[in-house]
Design an enzyme around this catalytic site. Sequence first.
Site, PDB file in Angstrom:
ATOM      1  CE  LYS A 205       2.543   3.723  -8.514  1.00  0.00           C
ATOM      2  NZ  LYS A 205       2.780   2.703  -7.806  1.00  0.00           N
TER       3      LYS A 205
ATOM      4  CE  LYS B 145      -4.320  -1.586  -2.475  1.00  0.00           C
ATOM      5  NZ  LYS B 145      -4.083  -0.409  -3.057  1.00  0.00           N
TER       6      LYS B 145
ATOM      7  CB  SER C  60       3.402   6.648  -5.974  1.00  0.00           C
ATOM      8  OG  SER C  60       3.527   5.796  -4.738  1.00  0.00           O
TER       9      SER C  60
ATOM     10  CG  ASP D  20      -2.408  -1.306   0.356  1.00  0.00           C
ATOM     11  OD1 ASP D  20      -3.028  -0.405  -0.061  1.00  0.00           O
ATOM     12  OD2 ASP D  20      -3.228  -1.732   1.465  1.00  0.00           O
TER      13      ASP D  20
ATOM     14  CE  LYS E  62      -6.553   5.640  -3.510  1.00  0.00           C
ATOM     15  NZ  LYS E  62      -6.134   4.606  -2.689  1.00  0.00           N
TER      16      LYS E  62
HETATM   17  N1  GLU Z   1      -1.906   1.388  -1.538  1.00  0.00           N
HETATM   18  C1  GLU Z   1      -1.524   2.518  -1.351  1.00  0.00           C
HETATM   19  C2  GLU Z   1      -3.262   3.491  -2.854  1.00  0.00           C
HETATM   20  O1  GLU Z   1      -4.376   2.769  -1.525  1.00  0.00           O
HETATM   21  C3  GLU Z   1      -1.039   3.591  -2.462  1.00  0.00           C
HETATM   22  C4  GLU Z   1      -0.691   3.045  -4.078  1.00  0.00           C
HETATM   23  C5  GLU Z   1       0.701   3.591  -4.834  1.00  0.00           C
HETATM   24  O2  GLU Z   1       1.557   4.483  -4.277  1.00  0.00           O
HETATM   25  O3  GLU Z   1       0.716   2.960  -5.589  1.00  0.00           O
HETATM   26  O4  GLU Z   1      -3.583   4.044  -3.026  1.00  0.00           O
END
Ligand code: GLU
Length: 448
Positions: free
Chosen positions: A90, A126, A380, A166, A114
């Site tokens: 994710k 990512k 999310s 992002d 995270k």
């Molecule tokens: N890009 C966001 C982050 O850095 C969200 C990623 C997501 O919602 O999957 O956490």
Amino acid sequence: MDSTIDALKQDVFERNLNEPEYHQAVAEVLDSLGPVLEQHPEYLDHDIIHRLCEPERQIIFRVPWRDDRGQVHINRGYRVEFNSALGPYKGGLRFHPSVNLGIVKFLGFEQIFKNALTGLPIGGGKGGANFDPRGRSDTEIMAFCQSFMTELYRHIGEYTDVPAGDIGVGTREIGYLFGQYKRITNRFEAGAFTGKGLNWGGSLVRTEATGYGTIYFAREQLGTMGETLDGKRVSISGAGNVALYAIEKAQALGARVVTASDSSGCVYDPDGIDLELLKQVKEIERGRIRDYADRRGPRVEFHARITDVWDVPTDIALPCATQNELDGQSARALINNGVKVVAEGANMPCTPEAAQLLRAAKHVLFGPAKAVNSGGVATSALEMQQNASRDSWDFAYTESRLEEIMVSVHERVRATASRYGDPNDYVLGANIAAFTKVVDAMIAQGLV
Ligand code: GLU
């Protein structure tokens, strides 16, 4: 233990040459692990650090597309499926000219930890492309997204890998990506993406979540000093999704936000940012921050040097723009100007020197990104829950879930920090809490 950790870092650096941001993200985590590896040397027996730092899968692909004048462009697309110990990969997609493998790996590595801190069942990944959306028409954005998805679709799915936005990827881009995915697979698989539009499977609060979550986290940090946001001066960098909604929530809780920025400069607005005007300029017109200064009135200052954003007296500083935007010199300026809380809304916005100075400064609480900005990905995961149950929750309930999650991330980080050292050392607490959760799951699942 220090020499063992140094040797492990060296191995990772040598295996991943010319990826300075990835090295930085790995060093930040590994440098925190001394106390936990001393108490649990069995982690080293499993060679868990090498496994953790080696992505499960790295996908790099060609993205050909044609612009409005008929000219062909070739970009490079990436998806790094880093760790699935806790759930499907994710993490977001970033479209920005600076994107390369090292940047995607730093973001993916951070995402593992995270996501673990949220307490929700999501692994880390990512992706993105070195595509520059600035100045591109809507048809060009669509052409790019469709070509990107024509390769990516075979790697993602509700139970495999769930992308989101992002930098450079918002609801519009998720829409074009989702549409192409649906067309190729012939499946309305809402759970394969997050950050969707509200009338086609998206969740209320997802747009606001990273910024709101950042403010909830900063509020909790202030709470440990017996203080609130009411009446505080706040400096924020950025004017994208994270910054705009951090400003909104900070103002709602009584703070005065005096700065914002983009890649062309920053504004100092002593009366407090006019959020409606900033949204109009940045979100609707997709313009530059200078336009905000020109339209807001004579008391607003525009500075072409972006780091001036950290050079004003402030109680709370929230870097919400991009990696390595706040350096040692800016950290010293913030400390000298009496900052109380620095919370990272962007991913890795503080250089290692800045992070070190802020962490060591007495009377400053420093919140690292993997804890502070986890509200985005947490929401999310709430979007995925709603998709799985074919339900949609109202704003107040969804926001209350986000708030609960941020309070629990803050508690988890402080509890772990106090167990292994100092309760105010959020870097130590976040890294160890996330590390133990992920590696315990990896060990339980065997050598895979
Ligand atoms: N890009 C966001 C982050 O850095 C969200 C990623 C997501 O919602 O999957 O956490």
